[in-house]
Write a protein that holds these residues in place. Sequence first.
Motif, PDB file in Angstrom:
ATOM      1  N   GLY A 154      12.397  -6.163 -42.830  1.00  0.00           N
ATOM      2  CA  GLY A 154      12.982  -6.282 -44.285  1.00  0.00           C
ATOM      3  C   GLY A 154      14.148  -8.255 -43.525  1.00  0.00           C
ATOM      4  O   GLY A 154      14.338  -8.813 -44.213  1.00  0.00           O
ATOM      5  N   LEU A 155      13.306  -8.394 -42.686  1.00  0.00           N
ATOM      6  CA  LEU A 155      13.111  -9.783 -42.195  1.00  0.00           C
ATOM      7  C   LEU A 155      12.186 -10.761 -42.698  1.00  0.00           C
ATOM      8  O   LEU A 155      10.460 -10.752 -42.304  1.00  0.00           O
ATOM      9  CB  LEU A 155      13.028  -9.798 -40.608  1.00  0.00           C
ATOM     10  CG  LEU A 155      13.173 -11.132 -39.739  1.00  0.00           C
ATOM     11  CD1 LEU A 155      14.735 -11.507 -40.420  1.00  0.00           C
ATOM     12  CD2 LEU A 155      12.970 -10.525 -37.663  1.00  0.00           C
ATOM     13  N   HIS A 156      12.257 -12.129 -43.063  1.00  0.00           N
ATOM     14  CA  HIS A 156      12.332 -12.659 -43.523  1.00  0.00           C
ATOM     15  C   HIS A 156      11.977 -14.307 -43.473  1.00  0.00           C
ATOM     16  O   HIS A 156      12.330 -14.117 -41.911  1.00  0.00           O
ATOM     17  CB  HIS A 156      12.372 -13.204 -45.027  1.00  0.00           C
ATOM     18  CG  HIS A 156      12.925 -12.291 -46.174  1.00  0.00           C
ATOM     19  ND1 HIS A 156      11.095 -11.804 -47.421  1.00  0.00           N
ATOM     20  CD2 HIS A 156      13.327 -10.708 -46.585  1.00  0.00           C
ATOM     21  CE1 HIS A 156      11.730 -11.032 -47.505  1.00  0.00           C
ATOM     22  NE2 HIS A 156      13.440 -10.384 -47.346  1.00  0.00           N
ATOM     23  N   LEU A 157      10.844 -14.750 -42.865  1.00  0.00           N
ATOM     24  CA  LEU A 157      10.657 -16.344 -42.326  1.00  0.00           C
ATOM     25  C   LEU A 157      11.665 -17.035 -42.337  1.00  0.00           C
ATOM     26  O   LEU A 157      12.083 -17.757 -41.810  1.00  0.00           O
ATOM     27  CB  LEU A 157       9.283 -16.617 -42.631  1.00  0.00           C
ATOM     28  CG  LEU A 157       8.033 -16.006 -42.251  1.00  0.00           C
ATOM     29  CD1 LEU A 157       6.551 -17.137 -43.048  1.00  0.00           C
ATOM     30  CD2 LEU A 157       7.723 -16.098 -40.760  1.00  0.00           C
ATOM     31  N   THR A 158      11.973 -16.350 -43.656  1.00  0.00           N
ATOM     32  CA  THR A 158      13.255 -18.212 -43.935  1.00  0.00           C
ATOM     33  C   THR A 158      14.858 -17.403 -43.930  1.00  0.00           C
ATOM     34  O   THR A 158      15.489 -18.028 -43.984  1.00  0.00           O
ATOM     35  CB  THR A 158      13.182 -18.206 -45.685  1.00  0.00           C
ATOM     36  OG1 THR A 158      13.308 -16.289 -46.298  1.00  0.00           O
ATOM     37  CG2 THR A 158      12.465 -18.841 -45.778  1.00  0.00           C
ATOM     38  N   SER A 159      14.495 -15.920 -43.539  1.00  0.00           N
ATOM     39  CA  SER A 159      16.365 -15.471 -43.008  1.00  0.00           C
ATOM     40  C   SER A 159      16.974 -16.198 -41.661  1.00  0.00           C
ATOM     41  O   SER A 159      15.715 -16.495 -41.024  1.00  0.00           O
ATOM     42  CB  SER A 159      15.786 -14.328 -42.349  1.00  0.00           C
ATOM     43  OG  SER A 159      15.360 -13.427 -43.080  1.00  0.00           O
ATOM     44  N   HIS A 160      18.187 -16.001 -41.931  1.00  0.00           N
ATOM     45  CA  HIS A 160      18.946 -16.534 -40.572  1.00  0.00           C
ATOM     46  C   HIS A 160      19.693 -15.335 -39.737  1.00  0.00           C
ATOM     47  O   HIS A 160      19.716 -14.392 -41.159  1.00  0.00           O
ATOM     48  CB  HIS A 160      19.698 -17.792 -41.025  1.00  0.00           C
ATOM     49  CG  HIS A 160      19.386 -18.797 -41.602  1.00  0.00           C
ATOM     50  ND1 HIS A 160      18.585 -19.309 -42.846  1.00  0.00           N
ATOM     51  CD2 HIS A 160      19.711 -20.377 -40.913  1.00  0.00           C
ATOM     52  CE1 HIS A 160      18.306 -20.732 -42.866  1.00  0.00           C
ATOM     53  NE2 HIS A 160      18.560 -20.936 -41.310  1.00  0.00           N
ATOM     54  N   LEU A 161      20.338 -14.985 -38.803  1.00  0.00           N
ATOM     55  CA  LEU A 161      20.470 -14.292 -38.285  1.00  0.00           C
ATOM     56  C   LEU A 161      21.626 -13.419 -38.206  1.00  0.00           C
ATOM     57  O   LEU A 161      22.361 -12.411 -38.877  1.00  0.00           O
ATOM     58  CB  LEU A 161      21.092 -15.030 -36.678  1.00  0.00           C
ATOM     59  CG  LEU A 161      21.278 -13.603 -35.951  1.00  0.00           C
ATOM     60  CD1 LEU A 161      20.201 -12.452 -35.985  1.00  0.00           C
ATOM     61  CD2 LEU A 161      21.357 -14.405 -34.423  1.00  0.00           C
TER      62      LEU A 161
END
Length: 287
Positions: free
Chosen positions: A165-172
């Motif tokens: 569920g972690l994308h390159l565009t994800s923010h913490l």
Amino acid sequence: MPAQMSDILPALLSPVTHAVAAVLAATHDVAGAIGLSPGSAGAWLLAILLLVVAVRTVLLPVTVHGVRSSHARAHAAPQLRQLRQRYAGNRDLDQLTAMRAEQKAIHAEHGVSGWSLAPALLQLPLFYALYRVVSDLTAGQSVGHAVGALDAGLVASASAASVAGLHLTSHLGATAASNPVAGLALVAVALGAAALSLLTQRWFVLPMVDVADLPEGMATVQRLMPWLGAVGVLAAAVFVPAGLVVYWFFNNAWTFAQQGLIWRFAPTPGSPAAARREATALEGAGS
């Protein structure tokens, strides 16, 4: 006026941003060519890894120049120390001018360069460019347009690819709130990047620094730098996209290996690392 000033940096670094996008598109093609599914997270992670390899390979000549410069400064250090002692406490303008002239001559004699920090400085525009590329992926996905050499299809692919569920565009912050598993994964990557930075500085960089001639305050700061760098990585990871954190992890791994080789085979003369190498060589010769 503030709005105009805020547009200057993106405009100046636009060529670097387009170059990073082009290299990322090319490395993604390589990942697909070796059999990885173009839309998979593995393909995009490999693309970022290959981007790091491409960037650091281009910077290798600058890194070699930096190593040679540090060696030159070490060879010049005894003469510079004597020069400072000779002019200690002197406040006469002519004498200080003469001291600077002698200092310049010593630097020229040993080939001391002021560009030893060039590898780190040259990477700053690259970090910014990658931040812009990864940030633009989100906007590009929402409106369906390209990001430099990354066409609309690649933009959609990069934005959709995920690990747990972690994308390159994800923010913490948003990721941890909506998907704790993905948030933990991003924290783990950030911790890994910070640990690599810390260990590189403590194991390979500090042992090649001779702090004998440094004022106590500067020596203390030098010893704190590994921790400051690691904390800086963790603090930045809160605000930047996951793709940039992944880039930092791979980049710091490269730096760890590179500095380890320099520490092992080309330590700065006069440093603790050089003393260790000489002692090891003497033990080997004695046996």
